[in-house]
Each structure stands twice: as C-alpha cells, then as structure tokens.
Design a protein around this motif. Sequence first.
Motif, PDB file in Angstrom:
ATOM      1  N   UNK A  58       0.500  -1.214   0.202  1.00 37.34           N
ATOM      2  CA  UNK A  58       0.005  -0.222  -0.007  1.00 37.34           C
ATOM      3  C   UNK A  58       0.654   1.051  -0.079  1.00 37.34           C
ATOM      4  N   UNK A  59       1.581   1.302   0.914  1.00 37.60           N
ATOM      5  CA  UNK A  59       3.177   2.432   1.012  1.00 37.60           C
ATOM      6  C   UNK A  59       3.453   2.345  -1.281  1.00 37.60           C
TER       7      UNK A  59
ATOM      8  N   UNK B 165     -14.538   4.351   3.963  1.00 37.61           N
ATOM      9  CA  UNK B 165     -13.520   3.392   3.459  1.00 37.61           C
ATOM     10  C   UNK B 165     -13.646   4.119   1.843  1.00 37.61           C
ATOM     11  N   UNK B 166     -14.157   5.166   1.093  1.00 40.90           N
ATOM     12  CA  UNK B 166     -13.568   5.599  -0.343  1.00 40.90           C
ATOM     13  C   UNK B 166     -13.484   7.056   0.518  1.00 40.90           C
ATOM     14  N   UNK B 167     -13.001   7.588   1.218  1.00 39.94           N
ATOM     15  CA  UNK B 167     -12.097   8.460   1.609  1.00 39.94           C
ATOM     16  C   UNK B 167     -10.520   8.025   1.722  1.00 39.94           C
ATOM     17  N   UNK B 168     -10.169   7.081   2.262  1.00 34.85           N
ATOM     18  CA  UNK B 168      -9.250   6.724   2.905  1.00 34.85           C
ATOM     19  C   UNK B 168      -9.169   5.091   2.491  1.00 34.85           C
ATOM     20  N   UNK B 169      -8.990   4.541   1.516  1.00 34.31           N
ATOM     21  CA  UNK B 169      -9.267   3.288   0.837  1.00 34.31           C
ATOM     22  C   UNK B 169      -7.743   2.726   0.794  1.00 34.31           C
TER      23      UNK B 169
ATOM     24  N   UNK C  73      -7.978  -3.871   7.969  1.00 37.31           N
ATOM     25  CA  UNK C  73      -8.864  -4.968   7.338  1.00 37.31           C
ATOM     26  C   UNK C  73      -8.650  -6.354   7.140  1.00 37.31           C
ATOM     27  N   UNK C  74      -7.013  -5.917   6.539  1.00 38.39           N
ATOM     28  CA  UNK C  74      -6.255  -7.401   5.793  1.00 38.39           C
ATOM     29  C   UNK C  74      -5.276  -7.380   7.840  1.00 38.39           C
ATOM     30  N   UNK C  75      -5.178  -6.485   8.246  1.00 35.69           N
ATOM     31  CA  UNK C  75      -4.443  -6.991   9.517  1.00 35.69           C
ATOM     32  C   UNK C  75      -5.369  -8.148  10.744  1.00 35.69           C
ATOM     33  N   UNK C  76      -6.304  -7.492  10.475  1.00 35.59           N
ATOM     34  CA  UNK C  76      -7.861  -7.619  11.276  1.00 35.59           C
ATOM     35  C   UNK C  76      -8.359  -9.257  11.351  1.00 35.59           C
ATOM     36  N   UNK C  77      -8.204  -9.130  10.127  1.00 35.62           N
ATOM     37  CA  UNK C  77      -8.949 -11.063   9.235  1.00 35.62           C
ATOM     38  C   UNK C  77      -7.520 -11.659   9.399  1.00 35.62           C
ATOM     39  N   UNK C  78      -6.187 -11.284   8.865  1.00 34.09           N
ATOM     40  CA  UNK C  78      -4.728 -12.579   9.211  1.00 34.09           C
ATOM     41  C   UNK C  78      -5.199 -12.426  10.631  1.00 34.09           C
ATOM     42  N   UNK C  79      -4.860 -11.853  11.677  1.00 33.87           N
ATOM     43  CA  UNK C  79      -4.785 -11.828  12.853  1.00 33.87           C
ATOM     44  C   UNK C  79      -6.172 -12.417  13.707  1.00 33.87           C
TER      45      UNK C  79
END
Length: 693
Positions: free
Chosen positions: A142-143, A380-384, A391-397
Amino acid sequence: MTLASPDSSPAGPNPARVNLTRFNPMGAPLWLGLFVVTWVFSSYGREFSRAIDARWLMKYPSGWRLPLKRDISDAMKWLVEDATFGLFTFKEFTRGIAWLIELPYDFVRAAVIDGFTVGVGSDASQLAPSLSWIAIIAVVVAIGRVAKDWRLAALVGGCFLYLAVFGQWDSAMVTLASVLISVPIGVVGGLLLGIGAYRWPLFDKILRPILDLMQTVPVFAYLVPILFLFGFGPVAALVATIIYAMPPMVRVTTLALRGVPTEIREFGAMVGCTRRQMMWKVLVPSAAPGLMVGVNQVIMLSLNMVIIASMIGAGGLGFEVLSSLRRLDIGAGLEAGIAIVVMAIALDRLSQAFAVRPTPSHEEQVAHDETELLQQAGLIKRHPWSTTVVAVALVTGLVGLLLPAAQSYPASLTLTTGPFWADLVAFINVNFFDQFEAAKTFMLTYLLLPVKRFLLGIPWPWGIAIVTLAGWKFGGWRLALLAGGLALFIAANALWDKAMVTLYLCGVSVLIASLIGIPLGVLAAENERANRIVSAVIDTLQTLPSFVYLIPVVMLFRVGDFSAMIAVVLYALAPAVRYAAHGIRGIEPQLIEAGIVSGCTRWQLLRKIKLPLALPEILLGLNQTIMLALSMLVITALVGTRDLGQEVYIALTKADSGRGIIAGLSVAAIAIILDRILAASARNARARLGLAE
C-alpha cells in the motif's frame, strides 16, 4: 589551446577565458622532487637514523606521547561511576535516554515480530499477536502504491515476500523495528538542528565542525563509547544508529531552507506570517522535496548502521551475517547478505519515491477537494488503502488464531539457497583457485606491498612536513597548520605506523576505484545506453550496506589486505563514476562547439577540453571516494587488516573507550586532511579554469 565562450559575461559561470594550456594544478616539478626525496628517506631512513643514533626519527619517542587514551578512559569511567548533576547522576541520565528509546522500540518490535505480552519469563502470557506476515506485506504494498505506482508496490511487496519465503523473516523484522525507531528520531532531530543552524549563524558555525567530525569518524568508533555508556543491547545499537544517521539530515535541512525562493519568503511576509508560521507553514513545506532527500539518506545510513551495530547487540540480519562470517558458514552468510540487500532495495526505492513525489498543482488539489466533498459513502472511499490494510491485519490476525500459517509463514514452505551458494563458492574456489591466487599474488607483489613498504619507511617528521607543505601549497597557512597539527596528533598518540597502513590501503583502493570509475563516468556521460547500464550498477552498489561487501570477498579471497582492498574498491566506486559523469555533462556547450570548430578530433576533444574542464568535479569525486574508502576500511578490520580500523575493533571487543576514540579520531584526522586539501585543490582548479562562480 584557449577557449572562450562567446556568450560568457562577468555574471555567468565562465567570467574569464578558459586557458587550458597554462593549467598545471599539481606543480609537477615540485612534487616530483619531493617524491624522490621521500623515496630516498623511505628506502634509507632506518639505516640513516641508526648511523646517527637518532632512531626517534623512525619511531615517535614514548616519552613524547600524549596520554590521551588513559585520560579519555578515566573520563569515561568518571562519567559512568561518579558524575552527577545534583538531582541525578550521569548514569541515571543515560539510562533515562535508553528508557525513552526502549519504550517505542519494544512496541514496534512487539507489533512486527514478538507480539504483545504481559509478565516476564515463564510467567509471560500473550495479549495479542504481532502483525502477520501477510499484513506487513500488505502495508508495504500500500505504501508503494501511494508513493508511486503498482510497479513499485509489486517490487517492495516481492522483496518482503522474499524475506518470508527464504526464511529470513524474523531477523529482517528485528532489523526493520530498529530502522522504524531510529529513522523518525534521526529525521526529527536533524530537522530541528538544521532549522537552528538556518536561523542562527553562530549556531551554524559551531555545529559545522561537529558535523564534519561526526561524518568522518568511522562507524565502529561510535560503538566504543556508546557500548561503555549504554551497555550491550539493542538500545545501545539504536543510540549509535541515531547519532550516525543524523548529520546528513542536518545539512540537507539547512541547504533546503536556504534554497527556498525569495518570492515565497516575501509572500509569507506579505500575508503577515509570524516567525514560527513562516518556518512551519511556508519554508518547511516549500523545502519538503529537498528534505525528503535527507530522509532517504537517514534511512539508508540507519540500515547500514543497524547492520554494523549487531556487534553490540542489535540482532537481526546483521547478527546473522556476523555469526556466519565467524563460523565461515558460506551459505548462511550469503543468504543473510542477500536478505539485507533485498530490504535495502525496498526501503531505498520507497524513500526515493517519496523524495521525488510531485506536489499536486492547484487545479489538481481543487479537483481532489471537490471529489472528497462529493464522496458521501464514508471512510472507506475516502481512505481506501488505510482501511484495506487495517482489514487485512484484522482478518489475518483472527484467521491466524485457527490457522497458524496466516500468522507466521510456514517453516515447511521456506526455501533455502544456502547449499547453492556454498556449492557455488566451492566450485569457484576449486576450479579458479589458481587464477584468483595468481591475481592476488600479482597485486600484492607489484602494488600493495611496495606501496606499504614505501609509506611505512617514511620518517614521521618528514611525513608531517610533507602534509604541512601540501596544506600550504593548496590552501595557505591556515590549512597548513590544520594538516600539520592533525598529522602530529596521529604521531603523538603512537599511531603513525597504523595510520600509514590505513593510508596505504586507502590510497591503493582509491587509485583502483578511480582508474575504473572515471572512465566509466566518462563513458556514461558520452553514451546514453552505457549510462543506463552504469547507472543501474552504481545504484545497486550504493544501496548495499557496507557489511555485505565482505561476504563474497572473504569467501573467494579469504582474509587479508587484498580482500580488504577489493571490498573498499566496490564500496567506494560510485562517487568516482557519478562525479566524472557530472563533470563531463556540466561543460558549457559553447566550449565544446569551439573545440569542434577548431578541428579537434573526438579524442582530442576529450583529452584536451572535456577532461581538463571536468577536473574540479573529478577532484570532488575523488574526495568522496576517499571518504567512503576510509569508512569502509574500519569495517574491513573484520577481515584481518592491521591498521587503525583494527585498533577500533580491538577497542570495541575490550570496551576500551580511550583506545577506540583516539583511533577513531585518527581516522577522522586523515579524512579531514585529505578532504580539505582536495577541496582546496578543486577550488584552485576552478579558479584557474575561469569556472569559479
């Protein structure tokens, strides 16, 4: 041949006619005569000193030596054991600094590798896991996408995926945690000091020699007093990293602020900005592109220093390389070295992308603001990208609680290249040993050892006299006093012989680097296809931390001066190439056209016009090559050199602060002497050529 630009004026960069026939920067007869006399002294000085019973000419008398090693060691011991500021002791002060650095470091390390726990030892229980390897890769992707484009995102994501697949993830995250803490502190500290130097000229004058000293003292020398003051561990390594990486940010900040256009300053004054508002709302934002170059330098120097600081407990990839070198584990050492290279490339490309990221135009900003106002769909649309990463961090955690592979990369799926590298090095050594040994023997016999014997044979009074004369010749009496005083400092601390070994290794390495780099730079300036290839190679060499160069060199050539020379040449090659190319490209087109009109062939144009006119830039490149060579030479103490670098390394292993600081200052003295003389000669060359602005 005398060339003059038809459009030159007193206000332009070529205020005088460029006279190439009278250009004689070195005063050849004088220096040739001095060389002959020095060669005689070197060859027969010992016999002469014995004949007249004046052996002090060859070895500085012990009764004249300065007791600085003992005094510094006693001062450091007093600081640690007895110094007090009334309310607290110096030791409590250093421990307080360590505590302030340790808090964020422990948090970042817990976030990327260890997880969050409560309790100590066997009573510790985990409150939350660290970010999964998938989440961290998502963050860097993302960065990369925000910084530039999908190509950069794929590159940095691939680099971090490599670390996981090839079993270097844990060590890489320890190194990354150190970088993530040292870089913000180094950037903020350098920014504030740079602003102070910009605002107050007196502070700038005081700070400048300190920065010069910090940038010339070798990296190992930082570790000795810090180990003594802060002890062994990652916090001490972080302190050393911050101190080492901060000076470039200070210099870049000052230059960037001074480079802000006058119109912008006047606009800020017209709208009524206070002094603080002028700095933080006008000057700093306007200087942001330049400041990001400083951030890039801090990142790369921090990564380099964190690797070296593994010697005092930083851990991570640097420790893997160091332990592999000690065990002569070829495969593991190269594998860890490649992991360092991969991480360095990822961090370098990201920081460069932010450094050159264009500032949006007014129209683009207005369109962006209108788009945001029209977006009513929420966060979500302002900071996709931010929401995606979270979301990825929470789901994978959560998934990682049931499926460990989502949290930590499965060990069963890791690959290793260790056996491949070990077999490759073994194959090369078995099949090409004679060729390598022949090249090594030739260089030692006909270049390295003769130069070493020549320099070690010079009587120290004559050496000091030569250095003083060179300072007077190029920079006047002030430079003569500085150069002579620093040379006397080295002799008075009984380090003359080791300094000569350092000078011999540095001189030979710089000579070879220049013989390779200057023609490559000229070729890159003259040929666009060659420029792309050379630039790619040089960019790669500049990205590699200095530790990495030791690994293949030791594997192929074992330890010794020849191995050190190869490593130094590779590390110090880049400035010779870049400055030569820059000097050729920077020549006024009118001068080249005048040479063509005069009937010069391509070779004459290069030899009689381009190279003389580019000489000031080439000398500056030589200066930078010497600085890099000296910094690398201290690290090559790990491969068995017997110079000032070895003194620093021995002091580090024995925690002898006085010995380490004096050896480090001696290296800095050599660097300052060469830096000032070459800078003065470059200025003189520009003045003779009519290029002085």
